[in-house]
Design an enzyme around this catalytic site. Structure first.
Site, PDB file in Angstrom:
ATOM      1  N   GLU A  50      26.599  36.429  40.963  1.00 29.48           N
ATOM      2  CA  GLU A  50      27.435  35.353  40.414  1.00 29.48           C
ATOM      3  C   GLU A  50      26.514  34.313  39.807  1.00 29.48           C
ATOM      4  O   GLU A  50      25.425  34.041  40.334  1.00 29.48           O
ATOM      5  CB  GLU A  50      28.285  34.708  41.508  1.00 29.48           C
ATOM      6  CG  GLU A  50      29.055  33.498  40.957  1.00 29.48           C
ATOM      7  CD  GLU A  50      30.132  32.936  41.860  1.00 29.48           C
ATOM      8  OE1 GLU A  50      30.065  33.173  43.067  1.00 29.48           O
ATOM      9  OE2 GLU A  50      31.032  32.258  41.328  1.00 29.48           O
ATOM     10  N   CYS A 245      33.868  32.430  42.256  1.00 27.29           N
ATOM     11  CA  CYS A 245      34.710  31.383  41.689  1.00 27.29           C
ATOM     12  C   CYS A 245      34.546  31.226  40.184  1.00 27.29           C
ATOM     13  O   CYS A 245      35.449  30.698  39.534  1.00 27.29           O
ATOM     14  CB  CYS A 245      34.426  30.062  42.396  1.00 27.29           C
ATOM     15  SG  CYS A 245      34.918  30.065  44.121  1.00 27.29           S
ATOM     16  N   ASN A 379      39.551  37.048  42.297  1.00 28.91           N
ATOM     17  CA  ASN A 379      38.410  36.892  43.207  1.00 28.91           C
ATOM     18  C   ASN A 379      38.926  36.751  44.633  1.00 28.91           C
ATOM     19  O   ASN A 379      39.334  37.729  45.238  1.00 28.91           O
ATOM     20  CB  ASN A 379      37.551  35.703  42.766  1.00 28.91           C
ATOM     21  CG  ASN A 379      36.486  35.352  43.788  1.00 28.91           C
ATOM     22  OD1 ASN A 379      35.876  36.254  44.355  1.00 28.91           O
ATOM     23  ND2 ASN A 379      36.272  34.087  44.057  1.00 28.91           N
ATOM     24  N   GLU A 380      38.905  35.553  45.184  1.00 29.45           N
ATOM     25  CA  GLU A 380      39.430  35.431  46.553  1.00 29.45           C
ATOM     26  C   GLU A 380      40.745  34.653  46.518  1.00 29.45           C
ATOM     27  O   GLU A 380      40.910  33.656  47.180  1.00 29.45           O
ATOM     28  CB  GLU A 380      38.394  34.831  47.513  1.00 29.45           C
ATOM     29  CG  GLU A 380      37.847  33.496  47.169  1.00 29.45           C
ATOM     30  CD  GLU A 380      36.782  33.015  48.163  1.00 29.45           C
ATOM     31  OE1 GLU A 380      36.600  31.809  48.231  1.00 29.45           O
ATOM     32  OE2 GLU A 380      36.138  33.818  48.846  1.00 29.45           O
TER      33      GLU A 380
HETATM   34  O1  AHR Z   1      29.457  33.026  46.932  1.00 29.79           O
HETATM   35  C1  AHR Z   1      29.852  31.718  46.672  1.00 29.79           C
HETATM   36  C2  AHR Z   1      31.360  31.580  46.557  1.00 29.79           C
HETATM   37  O2  AHR Z   1      31.968  31.846  47.780  1.00 29.79           O
HETATM   38  C3  AHR Z   1      32.033  32.530  45.624  1.00 29.79           C
HETATM   39  O3  AHR Z   1      32.005  32.086  44.324  1.00 29.79           O
HETATM   40  C4  AHR Z   1      33.434  32.573  46.123  1.00 29.79           C
HETATM   41  O4  AHR Z   1      34.083  33.787  45.894  1.00 29.79           O
HETATM   42  C5  AHR Z   1      33.303  32.250  47.569  1.00 29.79           C
HETATM   43  O5  AHR Z   1      34.150  31.211  47.896  1.00 29.79           O
END
Ligand code: AHR
Length: 663
Positions: A50, A245, A379-380
């Site tokens: 990321e 994110c 993503n989450e």
């Molecule tokens: O890894 C850091 C962040 O943690 C990522 O962007 C997100 O998916 C999670 O909240």
């Protein structure tokens, strides 16, 4: 994502708190060679990249110039302008990056007109290595201008500041690309790139997309060699990208849009990096995304390191932490553009060169398909607002591309309301894998090696997509945290029939530019530091075997009893069992291993041991020094079909025993 705040009280959680000090620890393990086994997926141990902590620009992407296209909201961010220089726009060479710099002869207040670029925490360069400088330029009078370009050492005391310099004649009308190679004769970590106008008899010059790359990059494809090699050395089976994110953005225009990341780099529009402002106490005001490391470079890199790509795409939702009100999300009945982005990405990766996006891939240099198989949507994300958006994606992808394996989310936590709601929903929607995230405490990692022992085997498989041990008050890299990761991972390995993928997070962090820690690899302009978590991942990945093997202690998995953890695999290529044991105790552990039910004529070869050992101060940040020890123990005497082997596991270490079997 776990939010953490400045001012947390540093409370040391020593591993000794988990175990009895001074007592010898023992365990009896039985490996049943005839027990049912499951294949270990090639994707089992992977990487999650990321763009956080300056992982892309300023990190893996080898570009040394910050704000190379003068597109940052403050046009001179990253630059030190002097003399008669301004930011212009409107008739630049790249329509999606419309700004450029104009250098005119200095007025009476200054003697020179020019620009210094400070790079990413300095422009570093090494003696004897070459750097390719390129830029687009246009003489203001349409005829001629001359620039002097330099790599400088602003802190130089004895020599001139210009470590290496060259003249560039801008002698063609209109915008043209100019290139020059610079080879400094000494190394500088915090250098600068300097460009200034040789102003005698010239009307001035316009410049844009000023770029400086090391001549040598990973496979010549623009990624920093040392960082890319460290990633390749893990031998990852999977590469998740680009977030995290950053996939979501905090507002819709800021979300990661893959179509902006392909085609000529000069015309990829700048995006704000949402990690710029996420943690006010670590504000990273100059953090933007040039997208030079885009989806083409990602697929190419994944291919080069033998990792299956796993792109994550936006599901029509911005970050729910910043936008908790579901009504701000993209309307469910207008998701066409988002769904089309997913279908087009599959075409970009796999489509024929006669398709629109496949043709672009070919034009960029890769006519053969990239063989994309996995795709994560969201993503989450969490809540019904995620499920109702994911559903039309699943339908559309299944219809057009039944071959694609779809990954859904179980939200930001390892358990709880959202997690319990989402898993059944993922089953109902028919997701193939469910992404679980856990940035958890030392106690959690200590106690959760059995997490998957009783998971439902019939539904979607598990992707442990983001995890790292975050001991309370000690959220930085140190040995104990990585040892607990190794302990927990015995549970991933034992359950490889249901856990198909796992990726530690985050992967990369610039020493001066991080927002989040711990991270797996730290770097600055010219060095890379591997952490003990890195070695844990590498040891698992390079000893992952081809199938699970049954390893029990008193008929149960060894998952924390007496501070010990163990798992076993069989490796067909090496014709060997590989046994992993983690001992979190402050004392050596004696393990009696009984290998049962080997084929009649089988015999065991010499056992090799690899282990991690805390030889330096384990509280050191980024601890990694002398992490690995090696040894070999004599071949056990094997009679009949049973072997009793005595194994020793040093205090606070992760040991890997490779036991060859001659059948
Ligand atoms: O890894 C850091 C962040 O943690 C990522 O962007 C997100 O998916 C999670 O909240």
């Amino acid at each position: 994502m776990q939010r953490f705040f400045k001012g947390t009280i540093a409370v040391a959680v020593a591993l000794s708190a988990f175990s009895v000090q001074g007592a010898t620890v023992t365990a009896n393990l039985t490996l049943d060679a005839s027990a049912k086994s499951a294949p270990i997926q090639p994707t089992m141990y992977g990487l999650f990249f990321e763009d956080i902590n300056y992982a892309a620009d300023g990190g893996l992407y080898a570009e040394k110039v910050k704000n190379r296209s003068f597109e940052f909201p403050h046009g001179f961010t990253g630059w030190i302008p002097y003399g008669n220089v301004s930011i212009e726009q409107g008739d630049g060479p790249f329509d999606r990056n419309p700004h450029y710099a104009r250098l005119l002869p200095p007025s009476h207040h200054s003697k020179q007109t020019g620009l210094d670029n400070e790079g990413f925490f300095g422009v570093s360069f090494k003696a004897g290595e070459s750097y390719n400088l390129s830029f687009y330029a246009r003489p203001v009078d349409g005829k001629y201008a001359e620039l002097r370009v330099e790599l400088v050492d602003p802190a130089s005391k004895t020599d001139g500041m210009d470590v290496v310099a060259a003249k560039v004649k801008v002698d063609k009308p209109g915008w043209n690309k100019y290139e020059v190679t610079l080879t400094p004769n000494r190394s500088v970590t915090k250098g600068r790139l300097r460009i200034y106008l040789r102003h005698k008899d010239t009307a001035g010059v316009d410049i844009d997309h000023v770029s400086l790359f090391p001549a040598e990059t990973f496979n010549g494809h623009g990624l920093r060699k040392d960082i890319a090699q460290a990633l390749a050395d893990i031998k990852p089976g999977l590469l998740r990208f680009p977030g995290g994110c950053v996939v979501e953005g905090t507002e819709f225009p800021d979300r990661y849009q893959w179509k902006n990341t392909v085609g000529p780099v000069e015309n990829r529009p700048l995006n704000i990096n949402r990690w710029q402002f996420e943690f006010p106490y670590r504000l990273s005001a100059d953090y933007y995304q040039s997208l030079g490391l885009g989806f083409y470079e990602y697929f190419q890199f994944a291919e080069e390191i033998g990792a299956a790509p796993l792109p994550v795409l936006n599901v029509g939702m911005v970050c729910q932490y910043e936008n908790p009100d579901p009504s701000v999300q993209w309307p469910v009945d207008s998701l066409e553009e988002y769904i089309q982005d997913a279908l087009d990405l599959i075409e970009f990766a796999n489509g024929g060169t006669d398709t629109r996006w496949g043709a672009l891939r070919a034009e960029m240099g890769h006519p053969a398909p990239f063989g994309l198989k996995y795709l994560a949507i969201g993503n989450e994300q969490w809540g019904p607002e995620y499920v109702e958006r994911l559903e039309p994606f699943v339908k559309a992808i299944r219809k057009a591309h039944p071959e694609i394996v779809i990954v859904g989310s179980s939200g930001p936590s390892a358990d709880g309301e959202q997690f319990d709601y989402l898993w059944p929903e993922m089953r109902r929607l028919g997701a193939d894998l469910v992404d679980e995230h856990y940035y958890q405490s030392a106690e959690w990692f200590r106690d959760n090696a059995s997490r998957y022992d009783n998971y439902d085997r019939k539904g979607p498989k598990v992707f442990a997509g983001e995890y790292a041990c975050h001991p309370k008050g000690r959220k930085f890299n140190h040995y104990d945290a990585s040892l607990l990761e190794a302990a927990f991972m015995t549970g991933l390995e034992r359950n490889a029939d249901v856990v198909h993928m796992a990726t530690y997070a985050p992967l990369l962090a610039h020493e001066e530019g991080w927002q989040w820690r711990p991270d797996m690899i730290w770097f600055d302009g010219d060095t890379v530091r591997l952490t003990s978590s890195y070695f844990v991942q590498q040891l698992y990945s390079t000893n992952k075997g081809t199938s699970t093997a049954s390893l029990l202690s008193d008929k149960k998995p060894l998952a924390g009893q007496n501070g010990l953890y163990a798992s076993a695999v069989y490796d067909t290529d090496a014709s060997a069992y590989i046994i992993k044991v983690v001992n979190i105790n402050p004392d050596e552990a004696d393990i009696n291993l009984d290998i049962e039910k080997l084929p009649k004529k089988a015999s065991l070869g010499e056992i090799k041991v690899l282990y991690t050992t805390p030889t330096a101060d384990p509280d050191d940040n980024y601890y990694s020094a002398d992490m690995l020890s090696h040894s070999t123990i004599a071949a056990p005497a094997v009679e009949k079909r049973t072997a009793d082997v005595a194994l020793k596991v040093p205090a606070r270490s992760f040991a890997i025993f490779t036991i060859p079997v001659k059948k």
